[in-house]
Design a protein around this motif. Structure first.
Motif, PDB file in Angstrom:
ATOM      1  N   GLY A  18       4.165  -9.249  -0.508  1.00  0.00           N
ATOM      2  CA  GLY A  18       2.871  -8.043  -0.371  1.00  0.00           C
ATOM      3  C   GLY A  18       1.774  -8.238  -0.740  1.00  0.00           C
ATOM      4  O   GLY A  18       1.317  -9.817  -0.933  1.00  0.00           O
ATOM      5  N   SER A  19       0.863  -7.441  -0.627  1.00  0.00           N
ATOM      6  CA  SER A  19      -0.879  -7.930  -1.131  1.00  0.00           C
ATOM      7  C   SER A  19      -0.683  -7.326  -2.317  1.00  0.00           C
ATOM      8  O   SER A  19      -0.360  -6.439  -2.867  1.00  0.00           O
ATOM      9  CB  SER A  19      -1.555  -7.073  -0.039  1.00  0.00           C
TER      10      SER A  19
ATOM     11  N   ARG B  65       0.922  -4.124  -2.969  1.00  0.00           N
ATOM     12  CA  ARG B  65       1.315  -3.231  -1.993  1.00  0.00           C
ATOM     13  C   ARG B  65       2.224  -3.824  -0.926  1.00  0.00           C
ATOM     14  O   ARG B  65       2.177  -4.822  -0.521  1.00  0.00           O
ATOM     15  CB  ARG B  65      -0.108  -2.988  -1.178  1.00  0.00           C
TER      16      ARG B  65
ATOM     17  N   GLU C  64      -6.116  -8.270  -2.789  1.00  0.00           N
ATOM     18  CA  GLU C  64      -5.974  -8.531  -1.134  1.00  0.00           C
ATOM     19  C   GLU C  64      -5.385 -10.141  -0.843  1.00  0.00           C
ATOM     20  O   GLU C  64      -5.151 -10.445   0.288  1.00  0.00           O
ATOM     21  CB  GLU C  64      -7.080  -8.172  -0.471  1.00  0.00           C
TER      22      GLU C  64
ATOM     23  N   CYS D  43      -2.139 -12.246  -0.284  1.00  0.00           N
ATOM     24  CA  CYS D  43      -0.894 -11.759   0.401  1.00  0.00           C
ATOM     25  C   CYS D  43       0.137 -13.016  -0.456  1.00  0.00           C
ATOM     26  O   CYS D  43      -0.157 -14.257  -0.350  1.00  0.00           O
ATOM     27  CB  CYS D  43      -0.779 -12.249   1.784  1.00  0.00           C
ATOM     28  N   ILE D  44       1.147 -12.769  -0.946  1.00  0.00           N
ATOM     29  CA  ILE D  44       2.031 -13.359  -1.648  1.00  0.00           C
ATOM     30  C   ILE D  44       3.434 -13.276  -1.631  1.00  0.00           C
ATOM     31  O   ILE D  44       3.834 -12.082  -1.040  1.00  0.00           O
ATOM     32  CB  ILE D  44       1.754 -13.408  -3.299  1.00  0.00           C
TER      33      ILE D  44
ATOM     34  N   GLU E   1       2.296  -3.237   7.215  1.00  0.00           N
ATOM     35  CA  GLU E   1       3.208  -4.760   7.320  1.00  0.00           C
ATOM     36  C   GLU E   1       3.621  -4.756   8.551  1.00  0.00           C
ATOM     37  O   GLU E   1       3.613  -5.814   9.174  1.00  0.00           O
ATOM     38  CB  GLU E   1       4.193  -4.621   6.131  1.00  0.00           C
TER      39      GLU E   1
ATOM     40  N   TYR F 121       3.803 -11.202   7.204  1.00  0.00           N
ATOM     41  CA  TYR F 121       4.882 -12.094   6.415  1.00  0.00           C
ATOM     42  C   TYR F 121       6.109 -12.845   7.263  1.00  0.00           C
ATOM     43  O   TYR F 121       7.022 -12.837   6.745  1.00  0.00           O
ATOM     44  CB  TYR F 121       5.536 -10.896   5.181  1.00  0.00           C
TER      45      TYR F 121
ATOM     46  N   TYR G 148     -11.205  -9.965   4.701  1.00  0.00           N
ATOM     47  CA  TYR G 148     -10.667  -9.397   3.441  1.00  0.00           C
ATOM     48  C   TYR G 148      -9.340  -9.284   3.152  1.00  0.00           C
ATOM     49  O   TYR G 148      -8.722  -8.726   2.273  1.00  0.00           O
ATOM     50  CB  TYR G 148     -11.064  -7.829   3.561  1.00  0.00           C
ATOM     51  N   GLY G 149      -8.683 -10.328   3.853  1.00  0.00           N
ATOM     52  CA  GLY G 149      -7.344 -10.497   3.479  1.00  0.00           C
ATOM     53  C   GLY G 149      -6.079 -10.067   4.402  1.00  0.00           C
ATOM     54  O   GLY G 149      -6.241  -9.069   4.797  1.00  0.00           O
ATOM     55  N   MET G 150      -5.443 -11.164   5.047  1.00  0.00           N
ATOM     56  CA  MET G 150      -4.243 -10.574   5.831  1.00  0.00           C
ATOM     57  C   MET G 150      -3.098 -11.840   5.918  1.00  0.00           C
ATOM     58  O   MET G 150      -3.198 -12.817   5.621  1.00  0.00           O
ATOM     59  CB  MET G 150      -4.739 -10.914   7.276  1.00  0.00           C
ATOM     60  N   PRO G 151      -1.721 -11.131   5.927  1.00  0.00           N
ATOM     61  CA  PRO G 151      -0.817 -12.122   5.784  1.00  0.00           C
ATOM     62  C   PRO G 151      -0.438 -12.706   7.154  1.00  0.00           C
ATOM     63  O   PRO G 151      -1.065 -12.279   8.196  1.00  0.00           O
ATOM     64  CB  PRO G 151       0.237 -10.799   5.573  1.00  0.00           C
ATOM     65  N   PRO G 152       0.088 -13.887   7.064  1.00  0.00           N
ATOM     66  CA  PRO G 152       0.582 -14.332   8.281  1.00  0.00           C
ATOM     67  C   PRO G 152       1.313 -13.337   9.046  1.00  0.00           C
ATOM     68  O   PRO G 152       2.035 -12.575   8.589  1.00  0.00           O
ATOM     69  CB  PRO G 152       1.810 -15.525   7.883  1.00  0.00           C
TER      70      PRO G 152
END
Lengths: 441, 441
Positions: free
Chosen positions: A30-31, A47, A72, A74-75, B207, B239, B401-405
């Motif tokens: 999530g973020s 999130r 923000e 993502c992990i 997501e 993700y 500002y941050g995005m997942p793969p």
């Protein structure tokens, strides 16, 4: 060569699921929504798809430095679910290892991780890709998903077939100047104001049809209730005995949707502090009687006998809320001057149409009615209105070659959502609103 | 004042229902599809929501004259269900009383009640409101409903949230000149070529998201596989570990849809003589290897190393059908010159992208891949392509500002339907097709 087997894993990471895993180590992703540093530990809000999950960072048990995390990010996270009776959930989630998948380049210029996004409507919409990440903002659109799902499920169970009608059209269904013009390979074309003609055509094919799709209105209004593009929930049904069959279908549909929300979206309803209206039945009043009722109750002079003023719609629903405890009220028998050429007139009084609007908390959310199915009757009416019949040749095929008595309605998805949430502007219930001043993002 | 209770009756009039009512008198309604006069009696085919039901008119038992009926009359009917072992269904339906609800003014200029509508494609489409009443024509779109239903059900179960993105936009996602231009209150606007930017934005929110909605392409192609407006089934998921996650999701989705059709649409499948393809897994080949394979097998010189010729797509699926018994084949790693600016390049070979197409019986039905989620990487690529970065400011917020793969795909609903039914023209799987020469009906 490879082959893809289609094996997919559904990463179920809701609060409910975690509650079943006390004592286990889980993999989540999530973020980072928010970090609250305390002494020796921190609360880290993650999130995920639907929930904001509170995790605990602890110097004792976390195998990484808190400095690695920022909002923000993502992990991927592995975390232990530990029984903790003092917690509201009954457990706490201890962060053990993390993998950082991506980091923001900058901090959002708007704070999105407070209870509310505290900014102007203008900013809220300008920064929509980011402000929608706020817990409450996104809950609005999760609920909207539920509303659509409920509409579709209900209509499908009632034997309606889903259709897809074209949005590029050669003439407008609603008439008037409020239509977007398009150059279509050198020919004139327009954006559909409604799927009206097409859903009627399809009644001749499937008897009952529906469509949930965008419609386009080039209205120059700049109000809290107008959008230039919105999602219209349209259905049309054949073999009706009266336009009240359509109204009854809508009542049943709304009841059904409210049940779906109650059962499956309690998380969002609580978050947004929404109390769903209850519907047992919906009262209905004739247009002219409604005008007189408002005039009498509020000592207002009737200025326009053909239409409501927005203020009157509000007052009317106030009356029905107070006297009949209903958030909804049908208004029927609108004057024919205010209804389109395909509206059926009341045989007992041709100045009135067999049509209705549904008002919900002061706002019209639905327009519907019975349509003319007889060819001669339709042609006669079009001639009376000085319409160019040739332009409607393909539409009129259905009347000419046989159509059952039929009617239907269109419901504005954003207006319904907005009023359900007691918002004061329909833009708040629209992901990316289009109005006279806005075409981005 | 009235109240509407929302009590609706579902008039279940399918063949299956009637079979349970032997010995009873039923009330039905529908259109007269066909009348076959015999001596002293007649077969009258009644078109209902989903079935064509054979009724018997008999001078002995029918309380009306056969002359009252003509094709495309809409009627209410009361009929007796009589056990009859010689009938395929085990019963016959005797027409007792009728009420004529409406009559056509004229006979359709095209015969619609034979097995097939025997006319040109041009006529078939010009008279769409009527030709769709043909049993087989409408079955195509009943199946299409099932396909959509399957897509939605699958995606919803996999945790995708349905979104509604705007169709009026300020810039195109796919680039190029193939975009319809619109005058939006004096400003330039366009019709969305895809929901690409919006679904990516919404990955940052939910997501996993999907949308089934119209997209618009101002392509001047006049071929059997191009439409200027079509329904795109789009999903996008965060993700992911690889773009193969997207492909696997598609494989699972297609399997699911085929199951839904098998379970719920056997009536239409039989009528249209469709044998559903079976999917256990879908083979996948790299673009360059596919080019070489085709060249080798069919002794063709490779003329274009950047794209397929339509003929090559056909040959490739032929090979995979013959050698791997698969109606589907993924092609991956398209050259970056042929993919949009947001496509992620393969770190091990930046000339190739982490992208794929899915070919089905000779036709590309899906384009998808992994997207760039890193801001710097995206900006760098846009600069290399000489793009005006300012125009994409709101889109690029998500990267900043941050995005997942993440990655996703778009599937053309009409193309998929059309190939599933082994049609030779995508227009046959489109209710009201829009092409370079057609904007009506």
């Amino acid at each position: 060569m490879k082959t893809l087997k289609g094996i997919v894993e559904y990463p179920n990471m809701g609060v409910e699921y975690i509650s079943k895993c006390i004592g286990s180590r889980l993999n989540l992703h999530g973020s980072i929504y928010k970090i609250r540093k305390m002494s020796g530990f921190a609360f880290v809000l993650l999130r995920t798809k639907r929930d904001i999950i509170q995790c605990i960072y602890g110097e004792d048990f976390s195998n990484f430095s808190l400095d690695m995390l920022k909002e923000e990010c993502c992990i991927n996270l592995s975390a232990d679910v530990i029984k903790e009776e003092r917690s509201r959930t009954g457990w706490e989630l201890r962060m053990i290892d993390i993998e950082i998948l991506s980091e923001p380049l900058a901090e959002s210029p708007i704070v999105i991780n407070n209870k509310l996004v505290d900014t102007s409507l203008e900013n809220l919409l300008d920064y929509r890709p980011i402000t929608l990440r706020n817990e409450k903002e996104r809950a609005i659109f999760k609920l909207q998903e539920g509303i659509c799902r409920g509409f579709r499920k209900f209509l499908s169970e009632q034997g309606f077939t889903e259709i897809h009608s074209p949005k590029i059209v050669s003439s407008g269904a609603e008439g008037g100047a409020n239509i977007f013009h398009l150059n279509y390979f050198g020919e004139d074309a327009y954006l559909a104001q409604s799927p009206q003609f097409y859903k009627q055509m399809m009644v001749g094919v499937f008897e009952r049809v529906y469509e949930i799709a965008p419609v386009f209105r080039a209205e120059k209004h700049d109000t809290s209730r107008h959008l230039n593009e919105y999602i219209s929930v349209d259905f049309e049904m054949g073999y009706i005995e009266s336009f009240e069959d359509v109204m009854n279908m809508e009542v049943a549909m709304l009841k059904y949707v409210l049940e779906i929300l109650k059962e499956n979206y309690s998380h969002e309803l609580e978050l947004l502090k929404v109390t769903l209206p209850s519907i047992t039945s919906i009262p209905s009043i004739k247009f002219i009687e409604a005008k007189e009722l408002i005039s009498r109750k509020y000592k207002r002079t009737i200025r326009d006998y053909d239409d409501f003023e927005p203020e009157e719609e509000k007052l009317l629903t106030e009356i029905f809320k107070k006297e009949y405890s209903s958030d909804f009220v049908f208004v029927t028998h609108y004057p024919r001057s205010k209804r389109p050429f395909y509206a059926m007139e009341d045989p007992s009084n041709p100045d009135e149409t067999l049509s209705f609007d549904l008002l919900f908390r002061g706002l019209e959310i639905t327009t519907g009615g019975q349509r003319i199915h007889n060819y001669k009757e339709q042609i006669q009416k079009m001639k009376r209105l000085n319409m160019n019949i040739e332009l409607f040749e393909s539409y009129l095929m259905i009347h000419k070659y046989g159509m059952p008595p039929h009617g239907g309605l269109g419901l504005g998805l954003e207006r319904f959502t907005s009023k359900l949430l007691n918002q004061d502007n329909v833009r708040l219930a629209t992901l990316f609103p289009r109005d006279i001043n806005r075409v981005t993002p």
